[in-house]
Design a protein around this motif. Structure first.
Motif, PDB file in Angstrom:
ATOM      1  N   ALA A  25       0.832  -1.213   0.000  1.00 47.19           N
ATOM      2  CA  ALA A  25       0.000   0.000   0.000  1.00 47.19           C
ATOM      3  C   ALA A  25       0.866   1.262   0.000  1.00 47.19           C
ATOM      4  O   ALA A  25       0.577   2.224  -0.724  1.00 47.19           O
ATOM      5  N   GLU A  26       1.928   1.255   0.797  1.00 47.40           N
ATOM      6  CA  GLU A  26       2.829   2.407   0.849  1.00 47.40           C
ATOM      7  C   GLU A  26       3.512   2.631  -0.502  1.00 47.40           C
ATOM      8  O   GLU A  26       3.610   3.759  -0.987  1.00 47.40           O
ATOM      9  N   ASN A  27       3.973   1.553  -1.127  1.00 51.62           N
ATOM     10  CA  ASN A  27       4.626   1.669  -2.429  1.00 51.62           C
ATOM     11  C   ASN A  27       3.660   2.126  -3.514  1.00 51.62           C
ATOM     12  O   ASN A  27       4.052   2.838  -4.434  1.00 51.62           O
ATOM     13  N   HIS A  28       2.398   1.744  -3.405  1.00 50.75           N
ATOM     14  CA  HIS A  28       1.393   2.222  -4.360  1.00 50.75           C
ATOM     15  C   HIS A  28       1.293   3.742  -4.295  1.00 50.75           C
ATOM     16  O   HIS A  28       1.301   4.424  -5.316  1.00 50.75           O
ATOM     17  N   GLY A  29       1.207   4.267  -3.082  1.00 56.90           N
ATOM     18  CA  GLY A  29       1.115   5.720  -2.925  1.00 56.90           C
ATOM     19  C   GLY A  29       2.343   6.433  -3.464  1.00 56.90           C
ATOM     20  O   GLY A  29       2.235   7.434  -4.181  1.00 56.90           O
ATOM     21  N   LYS A  30       3.524   5.916  -3.150  1.00 61.15           N
ATOM     22  CA  LYS A  30       4.762   6.536  -3.622  1.00 61.15           C
ATOM     23  C   LYS A  30       4.862   6.498  -5.146  1.00 61.15           C
ATOM     24  O   LYS A  30       5.187   7.500  -5.783  1.00 61.15           O
ATOM     25  N   LEU A  31       4.588   5.336  -5.726  1.00 55.39           N
ATOM     26  CA  LEU A  31       4.698   5.171  -7.172  1.00 55.39           C
ATOM     27  C   LEU A  31       3.673   6.014  -7.918  1.00 55.39           C
ATOM     28  O   LEU A  31       3.990   6.652  -8.922  1.00 55.39           O
ATOM     29  N   THR A  32       2.462   6.057  -7.411  1.00 53.01           N
ATOM     30  CA  THR A  32       1.399   6.835  -8.052  1.00 53.01           C
ATOM     31  C   THR A  32       1.700   8.326  -7.993  1.00 53.01           C
ATOM     32  O   THR A  32       1.542   9.034  -8.995  1.00 53.01           O
ATOM     33  N   ARG A  33       2.158   8.808  -6.842  1.00 54.46           N
ATOM     34  CA  ARG A  33       2.501  10.230  -6.724  1.00 54.46           C
ATOM     35  C   ARG A  33       3.711  10.597  -7.579  1.00 54.46           C
ATOM     36  O   ARG A  33       3.744  11.654  -8.199  1.00 54.46           O
ATOM     37  N   LEU A  34       4.695   9.713  -7.620  1.00 57.05           N
ATOM     38  CA  LEU A  34       5.943  10.020  -8.303  1.00 57.05           C
ATOM     39  C   LEU A  34       5.824   9.947  -9.826  1.00 57.05           C
ATOM     40  O   LEU A  34       6.209  10.879 -10.525  1.00 57.05           O
ATOM     41  N   LEU A  35       5.289   8.845 -10.353  1.00 55.06           N
ATOM     42  CA  LEU A  35       5.329   8.623 -11.803  1.00 55.06           C
ATOM     43  C   LEU A  35       3.972   8.512 -12.479  1.00 55.06           C
ATOM     44  O   LEU A  35       3.901   8.543 -13.712  1.00 55.06           O
ATOM     45  N   ALA A  36       2.895   8.351 -11.716  1.00 56.93           N
ATOM     46  CA  ALA A  36       1.542   8.211 -12.260  1.00 56.93           C
ATOM     47  C   ALA A  36       1.486   7.221 -13.426  1.00 56.93           C
ATOM     48  O   ALA A  36       1.016   7.548 -14.505  1.00 56.93           O
ATOM     49  N   PRO A  37       1.960   5.983 -13.233  1.00 57.46           N
ATOM     50  CA  PRO A  37       2.037   5.042 -14.347  1.00 57.46           C
ATOM     51  C   PRO A  37       0.684   4.598 -14.893  1.00 57.46           C
ATOM     52  O   PRO A  37       0.594   4.197 -16.054  1.00 57.46           O
ATOM     53  N   ALA A  38      -0.367   4.683 -14.104  1.00 59.97           N
ATOM     54  CA  ALA A  38      -1.682   4.252 -14.578  1.00 59.97           C
ATOM     55  C   ALA A  38      -2.204   5.153 -15.693  1.00 59.97           C
ATOM     56  O   ALA A  38      -3.043   4.740 -16.487  1.00 59.97           O
ATOM     57  N   ARG A  39      -1.698   6.374 -15.774  1.00 62.00           N
ATOM     58  CA  ARG A  39      -2.154   7.322 -16.800  1.00 62.00           C
ATOM     59  C   ARG A  39      -1.365   7.226 -18.097  1.00 62.00           C
ATOM     60  O   ARG A  39      -1.714   7.854 -19.084  1.00 62.00           O
ATOM     61  N   LEU A  40      -0.277   6.478 -18.090  1.00 61.78           N
ATOM     62  CA  LEU A  40       0.612   6.425 -19.248  1.00 61.78           C
ATOM     63  C   LEU A  40       0.244   5.266 -20.168  1.00 61.78           C
ATOM     64  O   LEU A  40      -0.046   4.169 -19.701  1.00 61.78           O
ATOM     65  N   PRO A  41       0.301   5.495 -21.476  1.00 63.12           N
ATOM     66  CA  PRO A  41       0.083   4.379 -22.394  1.00 63.12           C
ATOM     67  C   PRO A  41       1.292   3.440 -22.400  1.00 63.12           C
ATOM     68  O   PRO A  41       2.387   3.810 -21.972  1.00 63.12           O
ATOM     69  N   THR A  42       1.077   2.244 -22.878  1.00 64.76           N
ATOM     70  CA  THR A  42       2.156   1.260 -22.988  1.00 64.76           C
ATOM     71  C   THR A  42       3.296   1.855 -23.797  1.00 64.76           C
ATOM     72  O   THR A  42       3.086   2.495 -24.819  1.00 64.76           O
TER      73      THR A  42
END
Length: 162
Positions: A25-42
């Motif tokens: 859960a902590e890594n999800h928050g860090k990764l989402t705030r830092l790089l927002a990978p869910a918004r990026l296309p492949t």
């Protein structure tokens, strides 16, 4: 005279599995705030931070609720010829968890702990990988990497330049 006994105070204990889920859960928050990978296309992205090391983010797959990605520097390991360090991550958007599945090319859990490890060995291995991921994400943020510094790259043209 009767003595009154105070009830025993129970100190809460978190299991290793609970600790692992907390790291996810902590890594999800860090990764989402830092790089927002869910918004990026492949595709592949490059970030030039303040540390002189280029961070490469590969969005491997975008599924309905899951993003599969790889984080690595553009540094090549002289022994394997692969980027190192490298972390493969599965981001579960619905559960708000990010799991480092393996942290070296070709090194699955079977390669590290054997084919029939006890459950504790698997949990310990996953804890180490996800602690590493959390610390690496903290370092990337400190060094100026982030969503704003990501640039989409054409993998074929990068391979031709090398």
């Amino acid at each position: 005279m009767a003595l009154a006994h105070a009830p025993a105070v129970r100190i809460p204990h978190i299991s290793r599995f609970g600790l692992l889920m907390g790291l996810y859960a902590e890594n999800h928050g860090k990764l989402t705030r830092l790089l927002a990978p869910a918004r990026l296309p492949t595709g592949s992205y490059l970030s030039h931070g303040d540390d002189g090391l280029d961070l490469r983010l590969d969005i491997l797959e975008q599924h309905r609720y899951t993003t599969e990605l790889r984080l690595t520097y553009t540094v090549i390991d002289p022994v394997t010829g692969e980027p190192d360090p490298s972390a493969f991550v599965r981001l579960y958007r619905d559960a708000r968890q990010a799991e480092a599945t393996h942290c070296h090319v070709g090194r699955r859990w079977q390669d590290v702990v054997g084919m029939y490890p006890p459950p504790r060995a698997i949990i310990d291995h996953r804890l180490r990988m996800n602690i590493f991921l959390g610390k690496w994400l903290d370092l990337l943020a400190i060094r100026g990497h982030g969503h704003a510094t990501l640039k989409h790259i054409d993998v074929e043209s990068v391979a031709e330049e090398a």
